[in-house]
Design an enzyme around this catalytic site. Sequence first.
Site, PDB file in Angstrom:
ATOM      1  CD  GLU A 435      -2.056   1.055   2.971  1.00  0.00           C
ATOM      2  OE1 GLU A 435      -2.119   0.077   3.511  1.00  0.00           O
ATOM      3  OE2 GLU A 435      -2.607   2.317   3.430  1.00  0.00           O
ATOM      4  CG  ASP A 528      -3.850   2.259   9.117  1.00  0.00           C
ATOM      5  OD1 ASP A 528      -3.975   1.513   8.215  1.00  0.00           O
ATOM      6  OD2 ASP A 528      -3.211   3.473   8.829  1.00  0.00           O
ATOM      7  CG  ASP A 530      -7.393   4.860   5.467  1.00  0.00           C
ATOM      8  OD1 ASP A 530      -8.565   4.440   5.350  1.00  0.00           O
ATOM      9  OD2 ASP A 530      -6.751   5.866   5.637  1.00  0.00           O
TER      10      ASP A 530
END
Length: 684
Positions: A435, A528, A530
Amino acid sequence: MKNNTSYQADSIKVLKGLEAVKKRPGMYIGDTDDGTGLHHMVYEVIDNSIDEALAGYCKNINVKINSDETITIRDDGRGIPVDMHKGEKKSAAEVIMTQLHAGGKFDHDSYKVSGGLHGVGVSVVNALSEKLKLEINRDGKKYFIEFANGTAKSALKTIGKSKESGTQITFLPSKEIFSSTKFNGKTIIKRIRELAFLNKGIKITFNDLNQKKEKELEFKYDGGILEFVEFLNEKKEKIKNKNGNDLFKRPAYLEGKKENIEIECSLKWNAGYSEDLLAYTNNINQKDGGTHVLGFRSALTRVINKYANEHNLLKKNKLAIAGDDIKEGLSCVLSIKIPDPKFSSQTKDKLVSSEVRTIVETVINEKLSIWFDQNPSIARIVLAKIIQAALARDVARKARENVRRKGALELSGLPGKLADCQIGKQEGTELFIVEGDSAGGSAKQGRNRSNQAVLPLRGKILNTYVEELNVKKNGNKLTDYRTKALSKMISSNEIVTLINALGLDPKSQEIDLKDLRYGKIIIMTDADVDGSHIRALLLTFFNNKPFNKLIEHGYVYLAQPPLFKINKGTKSIYIKDEKELENFILQNNKVFKKIKRGSKDFQKFLDKEKSQMSIQRFKGLGEMNPEELWNTTLDPETRNLLQVQYSKDLKKDQSLIHTLMGNDVALRKDFITSNAINVKNLDI
Ligand code: 0RA
């Protein structure tokens, strides 16, 4: 028209005309070596009989290949005129057989629509025949005249009485002109059948006396080109109606006449994808189409779009129907008859008469609209097929655009963002889907370059969830679901990049595991909310067909990056999450054994311990340096990987994913903080 000056002058002209034919036979009749010219000889004579039929005077035509290599064409028309031609001092029959384009002299305006394949007239056949015998039944008498290489052996004579009328021509093609003079029965049958389709009601028989089993074939189609379309579709897969029969009980048949142009058209759709369109002008096929075909296509596209709009079939799909969508599975015969057609070349492969286009368009537009209105149940299904073709075209277009989009693929065929590993085989190699670019940077530096590849993804990828359950409920088939899912997936740049990196084909409905470029596909997202969301979106993608095969075969993993780092002197300890941190503190302090867990005191002390320790909290993977990332998440010796697996109750898994990734926003939010797919601790 011929201008009669003197007998002599004209005779010279005639001789010159036939000499020209003999000198350059190919120009008049076609190739004299490959059989086309030889068979055009036959067609030319048959076409003259067809003309007689089109003029309304002939119903039967017989073609016979004789045992002496000659061929006989006989009709029951009026018979070639026999009266003496004043200027020529010859019978009209002899003039017609010996003068180039002499047929016109006897023309009435309506006569000679067909005009033969090359429009050259029977005199050309005569000129190129070693022997030609002409028998005419007319006015109660039987007449006869014979020619050799185009010249009359003697004048036309009466040889008897006759109650019939008609013309019979028997000829032997010249061996000096043609390489082979052997007629091919099959070739002739093909043309006879075509002519019988194109001219309804005319009976044409065929007989080959050289065949062991001598039998007469008969071609007569009262339905004309409608039967032609049925014939073209005999071996093709039908579109079925709800009773399992051909949706088209019979093809559509449209006809009209405008400004001296006769238009006939018959068409239907089959279940296939190719188009079969045959266009004719005056019984001659135009393989390259022309103005009649252009007019037909504009009308067809217009009528189909009008129908779709009137029935609101396009809006919900946000689509436009193009000609190519309509073509799929279309078979059509378009036949026009026109007095003076213009072609682009001598072979008449393309019609160029410009006035034809609008006339055909107007007639087809009007008649086809009526046909669609009168056949609503057929129209509805045909429109569904066309709209499906338009959808598929839309998917293909998006796929093309995605591939072309700048920077999507390097010349190697792999996405530019991919930091590939050095080993080029599946076994032992790993792809980390990371990510964000900053985490991607750390991963690229921290990895083992020989077997670990890194693909950074930017932000949240598209939710590719497709509600298969709903698609099925609406009575549509699995293909609809697949088209939808595929269309959705390849509309996203990030996902096409991912599929390419995996070594798979974004447009393929099946996966061959051998194509896969890595042994492990590891999703590495932040610890987390996200990160969980991105992970869920990636898993949703991997849950779609055909990519779910990768989950089924255990290729997909989740990395477990730590959330905390505790420094104890020179040593560093990494902790996965809050719960593990709490356990760690409890285990290392005897004090906690005396305090009740969860009480106010417990929390006070706990906070105190934490403040005294050196604890670093990673906000994301990007905050770790390459070495930290290697030590905690990349190194096979120390990392904690989770393998993604379906649980035993696959139905339950799917309905869970459906609830969480479907259209219900509230439920989806829950998913962000929980895992939809069962994961099992693998390493350690
Ligand atoms: C010229 C004028 C007329 C008929 C034909 C030719 C004619 C040619 C062929 C060739 C094969 N079969 C044919 N049948 C007719 C019109 C004659 C009239 O006006 O009576």
